[in-house]
Design an enzyme around this catalytic site. Structure first.
Site, short mmCIF file in Angstrom:
data_model
loop_
_atom_site.label_atom_id
_atom_site.label_comp_id
_atom_site.label_asym_id
_atom_site.label_seq_id
_atom_site.Cartn_x
_atom_site.Cartn_y
_atom_site.Cartn_z
N SER A 134 41.22 -1.60 53.22
CA SER A 134 41.92 -1.76 54.31
C SER A 134 41.54 -3.34 54.57
O SER A 134 42.04 -4.01 55.45
CB SER A 134 41.56 -1.06 55.63
OG SER A 134 42.30 0.10 55.80
N LYS A 137 44.30 -6.04 54.90
CA LYS A 137 44.88 -6.34 56.16
C LYS A 137 44.65 -7.73 56.58
O LYS A 137 45.45 -8.45 57.45
CB LYS A 137 44.54 -5.37 57.32
CG LYS A 137 44.89 -4.02 57.29
CD LYS A 137 44.42 -3.28 58.55
CE LYS A 137 45.03 -1.53 58.56
NZ LYS A 137 44.55 -0.90 57.46
N SER A 305 42.13 -1.32 62.77
CA SER A 305 42.57 -1.03 61.33
C SER A 305 43.59 -0.14 61.46
O SER A 305 43.71 0.90 60.92
CB SER A 305 41.43 -0.01 60.44
OG SER A 305 41.72 -0.38 58.94
#
Length: 465
Positions: A134, A137, A305
């Protein structure tokens, strides 16, 4: 052996770095946006009472108020910062042992960058492409902000044929659309219909903005909904948590259209059951609702997230660049925007916007460099990347980490990354000499997140000391 780099800065660059880092750290401080309200309240509740009483001595102040005198504490507070040390303290002695922790698996890379100068202060395999999970991102956010700017808002529109008897709910790609805003859109639509003396309509819904498959490559998964330009609350089923994994609707666009029809009916408009169809060419906007600004969407995506929001922002980036708004178009668009930031993209692969795809490859050096770019005073549009990072022990995906008096609590701001066998942490800290440091630590082939996460947290916390 992985490379070890600990670069020392000159006295002049250190002093300049301190000033710029102080400014950047102030901009990235934990109290700078609406998302930080809970943190501010928590800090205020924990802070001891005190300070100087500033009640006016004269109950009748003069018409023209004199310039206020500084509080008794002002001389110490306003005194110039002490000069930075002549050289940055080498980081290798502190980080090398921590990077060798067994919990970090067979492969681990690291990069620490002086945010004020962009110089690499520490590196271990810093340029090696790794699965970022993640933390990708951060790249999605940088690309979207570069392409669209922080004030961009995503629309959801009701379009009407000239006689206003045929309506189309047009999805613009806003996964944060909620029932309250949908109700306001229905109210605005009904008002516009009343001015045209229309009381009965047909309703269709248009999801043609996106191309390609709606399902993520990982398949059905509670971590992400079908990627469609029309959905309500991330397609989460009623009663599901607002963040994190949750059961999702099998028909997000249809559910949203049916809810809109119900809300429009409650406004006294007769509505036939909605069906999918592209908006007619002669349809014109009748009512519109818009998302929060992109700056707030980026903060929300990074703090929580949010995978649905990440994929939406990748597609918004694709649309801004004239590319098809699908997984492939979004991936190409994100990479194209990253290239504009002047960072090395050797070996970088952007497979999706969320990091759920294991085909993503980013280096620790690239991630740390993106964070340093976000602290650049000449790039204010990227600042939401810093303000959106979860705060250790306080918010988002770091709320339950850095607990029990950890030295990183409240000091480490970082995006987490977790897949089976992959763990990552990338963010910022202010070092003991006042420098704002951007870091990225990536680990692969980890046995357990319960071992990898504390090891990553220890690396980031070490930078604060």
């Amino acid at each position: 052996m992985p490379e070890r780099k600990a670069l020392q800065l000159t006295a002049v660059s250190a002093a300049v770095g301190l000033v710029l880092a102080g400014a950047a750290a102030g901009l990235a401080g934990p109290w700078d946006s609406g998302q930080r309200t809970a943190e501010r309240a928590r800090a205020a509740a924990q802070a001891p009472a005190g300070g100087v009483h500033h009640a006016p001595q004269d109950p009748k102040p003069p018409a023209v108020r004199p310039t206020p005198a500084p509080a008794p504490s002002a001389p110490a507070v306003l005194r110039a910062l002490p000069p930075a040390p002549p050289a940055a303290r080498p980081l290798a002695p502190a980080l090398d042992p921590l990077l060798g922790a067994s919990g970090l698996g067979r492969t681990r890379t690291a990069a620490v960058v002086d945010a004020a100068t962009g110089r690499l202060l520490y590196g271990s395999g810093a340029g090696t492409p790794m699965t970022p999970a993640s933390t990708v991102k951060i790249a999605t956010a940088a690309a979207a902000l570069t392409a669209l700017g922080p004030d961009h808002r995503i629309p959801t529109t009701v379009a009407a044929r000239p006689d206003a008897r045929a309506l189309t709910l047009v999805g613009g790609g806003d996964p944060t659309l909620d029932r309250a805003r949908l109700a306001a859109l229905a109210t605005g639509t009904a008002k516009a219909l009343r001015t045209r003396k229309v009381t009965a309509v047909t309703l269709t819904y248009d999801t043609s903005l996106y191309t390609g498959p709606a399902r993520h490559r990982i398949g059905p998964n509670d971590n992400i909904a079908l990627v469609t330009p029309l959905m309500t609350a991330g397609a989460r089923l009623e009663g599901s948590p607002a963040a994190g994994p949750a059961p999702r609707s099998a028909d997000p666009a249809g559910d949203t259209a049916r809810t809109f029809a119900e809300l429009l009916t409650a406004q006294g408009v007769t509505v036939r059951p909605p069906t999918p169809a592209k908006a007619p060419k002669d349809a014109k906007p009748l009512a519109t609702t818009r998302s929060a600004p992109l700056s707030a969407l980026v903060e929300r995506m990074l703090t929580d997230s949010d995978n649905d929001l990440a994929e939406a922002l990748a597609r918004q980036t694709a649309l801004a660049g004239g590319r098809p708004a699908g997984f492939d178009g979004g991936s190409k668009a994100v990479r194209a925007q990253l290239a504009k930031l002047g960072l090395p993209l050797d070996g970088a692969v952007v497979a999706d916007g969320s990091g759920l795809d294991r085909g993503n490859r980013l280096s620790a050096r690239l991630l740390a460099g993106l964070l340093a770019r976000a602290a650049d005073p000449d790039r204010p549009a990227l600042r939401p990347i810093l303000t959106g990072l979860p705060v250790g022990g306080f918010s988002g995906t770091l709320k339950d980490r850095y607990a029990d008096g950890s030295p990183g609590a409240g000091l480490v701001r970082a995006k987490t990354g977790t897949l089976t066998g992959v763990n990552a942490l990338a963010g910022t800290v202010v070092g003991p000499d006042g420098r704002l440091l951007a870091f990225a630590f990536l680990a692969a082939d980890t046995a357990s997140p319960y071992e990898a996460q504390p090891a990553l947290d220890a690396l980031a916390a070490a930078l604060t000391r």
